[in-house]
Design a protein around this motif. Structure first.
Motif, PDB file in Angstrom:
ATOM      1  N   PHE A  22      -3.314 -17.936 -27.620  1.00  0.00           N
ATOM      2  CA  PHE A  22      -4.111 -19.073 -27.135  1.00  0.00           C
ATOM      3  C   PHE A  22      -3.121 -20.153 -26.736  1.00  0.00           C
ATOM      4  CE2 PHE A  22      -6.772 -17.074 -30.377  1.00  0.00           C
ATOM      5  CZ  PHE A  22      -7.884 -16.776 -29.611  1.00  0.00           C
ATOM      6  N   GLU A  46      -3.120 -15.029 -44.797  1.00  0.00           N
ATOM      7  CA  GLU A  46      -3.369 -16.439 -45.061  1.00  0.00           C
ATOM      8  C   GLU A  46      -4.272 -17.048 -44.002  1.00  0.00           C
ATOM      9  OE1 GLU A  46       0.294 -18.585 -47.000  1.00  0.00           O
ATOM     10  OE2 GLU A  46       0.946 -17.444 -45.266  1.00  0.00           O
ATOM     11  N   GLY A  48      -5.232 -18.690 -40.840  1.00  0.00           N
ATOM     12  CA  GLY A  48      -4.533 -18.773 -39.560  1.00  0.00           C
ATOM     13  C   GLY A  48      -3.644 -17.579 -39.288  1.00  0.00           C
ATOM     14  N   ALA A  49      -3.753 -16.523 -40.139  1.00  0.00           N
ATOM     15  CA  ALA A  49      -2.904 -15.345 -39.932  1.00  0.00           C
ATOM     16  C   ALA A  49      -3.365 -14.536 -38.716  1.00  0.00           C
ATOM     17  CB  ALA A  49      -2.925 -14.460 -41.178  1.00  0.00           C
ATOM     18  N   GLY A  50      -4.604 -14.752 -38.295  1.00  0.00           N
ATOM     19  CA  GLY A  50      -5.101 -14.034 -37.114  1.00  0.00           C
ATOM     20  C   GLY A  50      -6.229 -13.063 -37.413  1.00  0.00           C
ATOM     21  N   THR A  53      -9.315 -13.651 -35.224  1.00  0.00           N
ATOM     22  CA  THR A  53      -8.968 -13.308 -33.850  1.00  0.00           C
ATOM     23  C   THR A  53      -9.000 -11.799 -33.677  1.00  0.00           C
ATOM     24  OG1 THR A  53      -7.540 -15.245 -33.827  1.00  0.00           O
ATOM     25  CG2 THR A  53      -7.249 -13.657 -32.048  1.00  0.00           C
ATOM     26  N   TYR A  62     -13.011 -11.584 -27.430  1.00  0.00           N
ATOM     27  CA  TYR A  62     -11.741 -11.823 -26.744  1.00  0.00           C
ATOM     28  C   TYR A  62     -11.252 -10.502 -26.146  1.00  0.00           C
ATOM     29  CZ  TYR A  62     -11.384 -16.089 -29.606  1.00  0.00           C
ATOM     30  OH  TYR A  62     -11.607 -17.287 -30.214  1.00  0.00           O
ATOM     31  N   GLN A  94     -17.305 -15.240 -39.180  1.00  0.00           N
ATOM     32  CA  GLN A  94     -16.965 -16.163 -40.256  1.00  0.00           C
ATOM     33  C   GLN A  94     -17.906 -17.367 -40.259  1.00  0.00           C
ATOM     34  OE1 GLN A  94     -12.861 -17.332 -40.157  1.00  0.00           O
ATOM     35  NE2 GLN A  94     -12.941 -18.262 -42.174  1.00  0.00           N
ATOM     36  N   HIS A 207     -10.955 -13.996 -49.014  1.00  0.00           N
ATOM     37  CA  HIS A 207      -9.825 -14.602 -49.703  1.00  0.00           C
ATOM     38  C   HIS A 207      -9.938 -14.420 -51.207  1.00  0.00           C
ATOM     39  CE1 HIS A 207      -7.828 -16.225 -46.252  1.00  0.00           C
ATOM     40  NE2 HIS A 207      -8.950 -16.750 -45.814  1.00  0.00           N
ATOM     41  N   LYS A 393      -2.115 -25.155 -40.892  1.00  0.00           N
ATOM     42  CA  LYS A 393      -1.442 -24.427 -39.816  1.00  0.00           C
ATOM     43  C   LYS A 393      -2.034 -24.903 -38.493  1.00  0.00           C
ATOM     44  CE  LYS A 393      -0.065 -19.744 -38.618  1.00  0.00           C
ATOM     45  NZ  LYS A 393      -0.622 -19.534 -37.295  1.00  0.00           N
ATOM     46  N   VAL A 403     -10.390 -25.531 -32.630  1.00  0.00           N
ATOM     47  CA  VAL A 403      -9.518 -24.387 -32.357  1.00  0.00           C
ATOM     48  C   VAL A 403      -8.779 -23.924 -33.610  1.00  0.00           C
ATOM     49  CG1 VAL A 403      -9.191 -25.152 -29.982  1.00  0.00           C
ATOM     50  CG2 VAL A 403      -7.414 -25.616 -31.653  1.00  0.00           C
ATOM     51  N   LEU A 404      -8.943 -24.647 -34.725  1.00  0.00           N
ATOM     52  CA  LEU A 404      -8.282 -24.217 -35.960  1.00  0.00           C
ATOM     53  C   LEU A 404      -8.997 -22.999 -36.530  1.00  0.00           C
ATOM     54  CD1 LEU A 404      -7.671 -27.581 -37.825  1.00  0.00           C
ATOM     55  CD2 LEU A 404      -6.021 -26.206 -36.580  1.00  0.00           C
ATOM     56  N   SER A 405      -8.288 -22.225 -37.361  1.00  0.00           N
ATOM     57  CA  SER A 405      -8.939 -21.119 -38.047  1.00  0.00           C
ATOM     58  C   SER A 405      -9.886 -21.701 -39.086  1.00  0.00           C
ATOM     59  CB  SER A 405      -7.896 -20.232 -38.711  1.00  0.00           C
ATOM     60  OG  SER A 405      -7.473 -20.806 -39.923  1.00  0.00           O
ATOM     61  N   GLY A 407     -10.340 -21.422 -42.303  1.00  0.00           N
ATOM     62  CA  GLY A 407      -9.761 -21.993 -43.515  1.00  0.00           C
ATOM     63  C   GLY A 407      -9.039 -23.298 -43.243  1.00  0.00           C
ATOM     64  N   ASN A 408      -8.416 -23.385 -42.092  1.00  0.00           N
ATOM     65  CA  ASN A 408      -7.699 -24.620 -41.768  1.00  0.00           C
ATOM     66  C   ASN A 408      -8.661 -25.768 -41.467  1.00  0.00           C
ATOM     67  OD1 ASN A 408      -4.769 -24.147 -41.938  1.00  0.00           O
ATOM     68  ND2 ASN A 408      -5.234 -22.477 -40.540  1.00  0.00           N
ATOM     69  N   GLY A 433     -13.162 -20.203 -48.407  1.00  0.00           N
ATOM     70  CA  GLY A 433     -12.482 -19.819 -47.185  1.00  0.00           C
ATOM     71  C   GLY A 433     -11.017 -20.202 -47.142  1.00  0.00           C
TER      72      GLY A 433
HETATM   73  N1  LIG Z   1     -10.032 -20.534 -29.524  1.00  0.00           N
HETATM   74  C1  LIG Z   1      -8.808 -20.842 -29.976  1.00  0.00           C
HETATM   75  N2  LIG Z   1      -8.001 -21.680 -29.279  1.00  0.00           N
HETATM   76  C2  LIG Z   1      -6.763 -21.983 -29.723  1.00  0.00           C
HETATM   77  N3  LIG Z   1      -6.227 -21.512 -30.854  1.00  0.00           N
HETATM   78  C3  LIG Z   1      -6.960 -20.668 -31.593  1.00  0.00           C
HETATM   79  C4  LIG Z   1      -8.292 -20.299 -31.201  1.00  0.00           C
HETATM   80  N4  LIG Z   1      -8.790 -19.453 -32.135  1.00  0.00           N
HETATM   81  C5  LIG Z   1      -7.820 -19.309 -33.063  1.00  0.00           C
HETATM   82  N5  LIG Z   1      -6.727 -20.043 -32.753  1.00  0.00           N
HETATM   83  C6  LIG Z   1      -5.477 -20.109 -33.516  1.00  0.00           C
HETATM   84  O1  LIG Z   1      -5.065 -18.792 -33.784  1.00  0.00           O
HETATM   85  C7  LIG Z   1      -4.553 -18.665 -35.097  1.00  0.00           C
HETATM   86  C8  LIG Z   1      -5.278 -17.567 -35.850  1.00  0.00           C
HETATM   87  O2  LIG Z   1      -6.591 -17.997 -36.127  1.00  0.00           O
HETATM   88  P1  LIG Z   1      -7.682 -17.080 -36.860  1.00  0.00           P
HETATM   89  O3  LIG Z   1      -8.977 -17.799 -36.759  1.00  0.00           O
HETATM   90  O4  LIG Z   1      -7.610 -15.702 -36.344  1.00  0.00           O
HETATM   91  O5  LIG Z   1      -7.156 -17.114 -38.374  1.00  0.00           O
HETATM   92  P2  LIG Z   1      -7.759 -16.418 -39.681  1.00  0.00           P
HETATM   93  O6  LIG Z   1      -6.764 -15.423 -40.145  1.00  0.00           O
HETATM   94  O7  LIG Z   1      -9.126 -15.947 -39.421  1.00  0.00           O
HETATM   95  O8  LIG Z   1      -7.755 -17.614 -40.728  1.00  0.00           O
HETATM   96  P3  LIG Z   1      -8.851 -18.058 -41.831  1.00  0.00           P
HETATM   97  O9  LIG Z   1      -8.558 -17.308 -43.087  1.00  0.00           O
HETATM   98  O10 LIG Z   1      -8.561 -19.499 -42.028  1.00  0.00           O
HETATM   99  O11 LIG Z   1     -10.197 -17.804 -41.293  1.00  0.00           O
HETATM  100  C9  LIG Z   1      -4.686 -20.042 -35.727  1.00  0.00           C
HETATM  101  O12 LIG Z   1      -3.438 -20.678 -35.657  1.00  0.00           O
HETATM  102  C10 LIG Z   1      -5.683 -20.759 -34.857  1.00  0.00           C
HETATM  103  O13 LIG Z   1      -5.416 -22.124 -34.809  1.00  0.00           O
END
Ligand SMILES: Nc1ncnc2c1ncn2[C@@H]1O[C@H](COP(=O)(O)OP(=O)(O)OP(=O)(O)O)[C@@H](O)[C@H]1O
Ligand SMILES: [Mg+2]
Lengths: 504, 340
Positions: A22, A46, A48-50, A53, A62, A94, A207, A393, A403-405, A407-408, A433
């Motif tokens: 992204f 963790e 924001g690990a992805g 996504t 996506y 989520q 988690h 993160k 745009v944060l995950s 948990g963030n 979370g």
């Molecule tokens: N639509 C978006 N636009 C920009 N950045 C994004 C977008 N979606 C996710 N991100 C970024 O991609 C990274 C992975 O996010 P993701 O939501 O997959 O984390 P996660 O492993 O599900 O975390 P959590 O346990 O907090 O849910 C993060 O740094 C997040 O900020």
């Protein structure tokens, strides 16, 4: 790699060498994952690990930048969520994806309602099937009620029912249990285990590490978007898993500091809100962490909301530092030094389109003022400070919160309220979370704040957290306070027994 | 199990709120008619009532189309221009040769409207331009086209085939055609929206576009359909306009888009999408038309008519907002009763 559990059959659904970025953030980097029929596969990592996504690339939300998706060993492309659904993939995202204006049953069956003659919707059959699903999950929800106003936990249960109703070959669950307490989780797991035995492939994210060990056969770990390992769960320990996720060993998860309770900071006397909770009385002293435990729907969050003045109460009184609070006035509560970190953080805690620094600054505008204007620099400094303390993160502090995950986002809400330096903190599901590493950090922070004289009322469905953190445990059941258990006597059994009404 | 009964209460409450809206419009109508008749007994004369229904019919058709669009959380401001364009071009077409059939005229009108709707729909759903901007643009473009075609001319009733004019003013068994058509369209649309899976999609999309996408609903196709219906019904309304008035200049229905949106919102279709019914919208249209006629009978300055429409709109929106808040609170409260 380990022996695939599916024998010779190819994985039902697989990712091979998938990357996704992204803008400047590389969310997934060359990740591979295989889901076999009849296995429950955990995805750990963790905040924001992805993980989310990855889920969204599996479900057609996506498109991967590079790499491919395989369905039954054949390459496929999902151009939209509909494509993935047609291929037999069901998912619980989520964040709940509700239609607030539709009924609960329609939320479950939208787009594929049971049909009667002339292809009309068969409402009777639809409500009947929804009721059946709820019965399987042991949930008392009326299929015909509107989805608006459902608690987070109920929303999550509706999402679960929605996913189960699809009779999918692949069931993907992104933190389905985050808002649920033990009893609901157990029932969910029973249903999922039955599905798995029927040959469904399950991808599970949580988690709460115990849940991974209970439900899953294999686990794939991600760190900063990179694949770390895929391995059998059997034989692993919690510490092994944490090391994979975090890349190092962690300190104690519940670093509770012993404190000497001071004078009474929050006194709740015979508080009643008709039909919701009845005759609730308790005190929280300075330096104390008091946990409010109970099943989902026991009325815990409602008590918190009433104390803070979001909802009104019908009888009783609330005192902060000896002074009575007026009913239904959050402003008065805040100026008396009360802070509430709400349960539904997306709806009630964040302005999703605004930046991280703005959101953290929102509650403390007074302290950030230099004359009549808000100092941008002060706002940024404070946000940066809390972002570091909570291991947020993020890409830039000026990025929008949405745009944060998941948990963030939670961390931003925590930062927002903790930074106001309240005298009494009511915190609803403080670590929902939030990943293990940060969980420890949040616990350490709460513990320190309490040692500094903060009075904390903590609502939590995470039993180990309650037992690890609380000086006293109050247990609610069906709108009443049924037990008060001191730290020494609080065990998993004693709290659960009180919460379900099996004892006392 | 008490939670179940509590939930039931929540549902009937919501039902009640929606019915309350329709009932209160009916009550307002009755009051308005009573007061106006009290002041001027002629208000309820046969011709007066007939005029109200004839005028309302055209607005109802537009309101039904607009409801589809607003329920999906969009808006169609171009309908007034479409009515004008269709009324003029179809009039022009029929005036050229009286032998041309009415059925063909109706089809032509609906087709022209549908093409306009298609343009709106494509721009909104595929171009991802906000609906307000798109349809404001097409409002002016279509208006311009209309003026270009008209070139200052005027269609006169004498130029039109008598069969068309009798469609506008005649009827069967004493019931004029126009209201019949409007009621037919309304009932069909209402039934479709309530009883068909694809009809419910419109509500889902308006309730949460993001969730609709994740649920795999064909969001773009439904939004296209909504605009197509709104355009097509505006085309039908254009032909009926021609049939009713006979005399048409360019941009005959200029400004009607605001009447239509007001009617729909007053009728309980939330401007934020996801809520409301075509029946409510139709009642809203009837109320606005009746107000207009009543003011004429009461010899009130037409200026007041606009002010009253505006005030009604504000009232409707405030009531919606207040009700939404109250209902949400009550539902949350009921849901919290879990097991108690
Ligand atoms: N639509 C978006 N636009 C920009 N950045 C994004 C977008 N979606 C996710 N991100 C970024 O991609 C990274 C992975 O996010 P993701 O939501 O997959 O984390 P996660 O492993 O599900 O975390 P959590 O346990 O907090 O849910 C993060 O740094 C997040 O900020
Ligand atoms: Mg996530």
């Amino acid at each position: 790699m380990t022996e695939p559990p599916g024998g010779d059959a190819p994985p039902v659904l697989a990712l091979r060498g998938v990357s996704k970025a992204f803008g400047a953030v590389q969310a997934l980097r060359d990740v591979s994952l295989e889901l076999f029929a009849g296995e429950a596969h955990a995805l750990a990592g963790e905040n924001g690990a992805g993980k989310s996504t990855l889920v969204k690339t599996l479900t057609g939300v996506y498109r991967p930048d590079t790499g491919q998706l395989l369905l039954d060993g054949e390459p496929v492309e999902f151009h939209s969520p509909a494509d993935a659904q047609n291929a037999g993939v069901a998912v619980i995202y989520q964040e709940p994806t509700m239609f607030p204006d539709l009924s609960v049953a329609e939320n479950i069956f939208i787009g594929r309602q049971p049909r009667a003659a002339l292809r009309r919707i068969d409402r009777g059959a639809m409500h009947g099937r929804a009721a059946e699903l709820f019965k399987r999950l042991g949930v008392a929800l009326d299929p015909e009620q509107p989805a608006r106003g459902l608690s987070i936990a109920d929303q999550q249960l509706v999402e679960i029912a929605k996913a189960l109703s699809r009779d999918a070959r692949v069931l993907i669950m992104d933190e389905p249990t985050a808002a649920l307490s033990g009893a609901e989780v157990t029932r969910l797991f029973n249903v999922v285990k039955a599905l798995r035995e029927q040959g469904c492939a399950v991808l599970f994210i949580s988690h709460r590490l115990d849940e991974i060990f209970e439900l899953c056969q294999r686990v794939t770990t991600l760190r900063d978007g990179t694949w770390i390992a895929s391995e059998p769960v059997a034989g692993m320990t919690h510490d092994d898993l944490i090391r994979r996720m975090v890349g190092r060993d962690l300190d104690a998860l519940y670093p509770k500091l012993d404190t000497v309770p001071g004078e009474v900071a929050l006194k709740v006397h015979r508080l009643t809100r008709e039909g919701v909770f009845t005759d609730v009385s308790f005190e929280v002293r300075r330096g104390e962490i008091v946990a409010l435990a109970g099943l989902v729907g026991a009325g815990r969050s409602e008590v918190a909301r009433a104390i803070f003045g979001v909802d009104r109460w019908d009888a009783g009184s609330v005192e902060v530092n000896g002074r009575g609070l007026p009913a239904a006035s959050p402003t008065a509560a805040m100026s008396a030094g009360l802070a509430l970190v709400p349960e539904d953080r997306r709806q009630q805690g964040l302005v999703m389109e605004q930046s991280i620094e703005r959101n953290i600054g929102l509650t403390g505008l007074k302290n950030l003022r230099r004359g009549p204007v808000i100092s941008r620099a002060a706002e940024r400094d404070r946000a940066r400070d809390w972002a570091i303390r909570l291991q947020l993160k993020f890409n830039r502090l000026s990025d929008a919160v949405n745009v944060l995950s998941g948990g963030n986002q939670q961390k931003v809400v925590l930062g927002k309220w903790l930074s106001t330096r309240p005298g009494v903190l009511i915190i609803d599901e403080p670590t929902r979370g939030i990943d293990v590493g940060t969980k420890a950090e949040v616990h350490r922070l709460l513990s320190e704040l309490a040692a500094d004289g903060l009075a904390v009322l903590m609502i939590s469905s995470d039993l180990p957290e309650v037992l690890g953190m609380a000086d006293r445990v109050l247990v609610m059941q069906e709108g009443r306070l049924v037990a008060e258990i001191p730290r020494d006597a609080a065990t998993e059994e004693s709290v659960m027994a009180a919460a379900t009404g099996r004892a006392s | 199990m008490t939670a179940v009964t509590a939930g039931r209460g929540g549902r009937s409450l919501v039902d009640l709120v929606f019915r309350a809206r329709e009932l209160s419009i009916v009550a307002a109508l009755v009051l308005l008619v009573a007061v106006t008749t009290g002041v001027n007994g002629n208000f309820l004369s046969g011709q007066g009532v007939k005029d109200i229904f004839l005028n309302a019919s055209i607005l109802v058709l537009l309101a039904v189309g607009q409801s589809f669009v607003i329920i999906t959380k969009n808006i169609d401001l171009s309908v007034g221009s479409v009515v004008g364009l269709v009324a003029f071009t179809v009039g022009d077409f029929l005036a050229a040769d009286h032998g041309r059939g009415i059925v063909f005229a109706v089809i032509l009108g609906v087709a022209i409207g549908a093409v306009c709707g298609l343009a709106n729909g494509l721009l909104v759903s595929f171009g991802r331009v906000p609906a307000l901007v798109v349809t404001l643009g097409t409002l002016y473009v279509i208006q311009g086209l209309d003026h270009f075609i008209a070139h200052g001319r005027q269609i006169n009733a004498v130029d039109l085939p008598p069969a068309l004019l009798s469609m506008g003013n005649g009827g069967v068994l004493g019931i004029p055609y126009l209201p019949l058509i409007a009621v037919l369209v309304m009932v069909a649309a209402g039934y479709y929206l309530r009883s068909y899976a694809s009809g419910r999609d419109f509500y889902a999309i308006g309730s949460s576009p993001e969730a609709a996408r994740l649920a795999g609903l064909p969001v773009r196709r439904r939004v296209m359909t909504a605009y197509l219906l709104s355009g097509g019904l505006a085309g039908l309304a254009g032909v009926l306009w021609l049939a009713r008035f006979g005399t048409v200049v360019a941009d005959a229905a200029g400004g009607w888009e605001l009447q239509v949106v007001s009617a729909v919102v007053v009728g309980g279709v939330a401007i934020t999408g996801g809520v409301g019914s075509v029946y409510g919208a139709a009642l809203g249209a009837l109320l606005l038309t009746t107000i207009t006629s009543a003011l004429v009978v009461l010899k009130v300055d037409p200026f007041w008519q606009q002010a009253i429409t505006g005030a009604l709109l504000l009232l409707a929106i405030s009531v919606d907002r207040l009700l939404a808040l109250r209902v949400a609170r009550i539902l949350r409260r009921r849901n919290a009763r879990h097991g108690s």
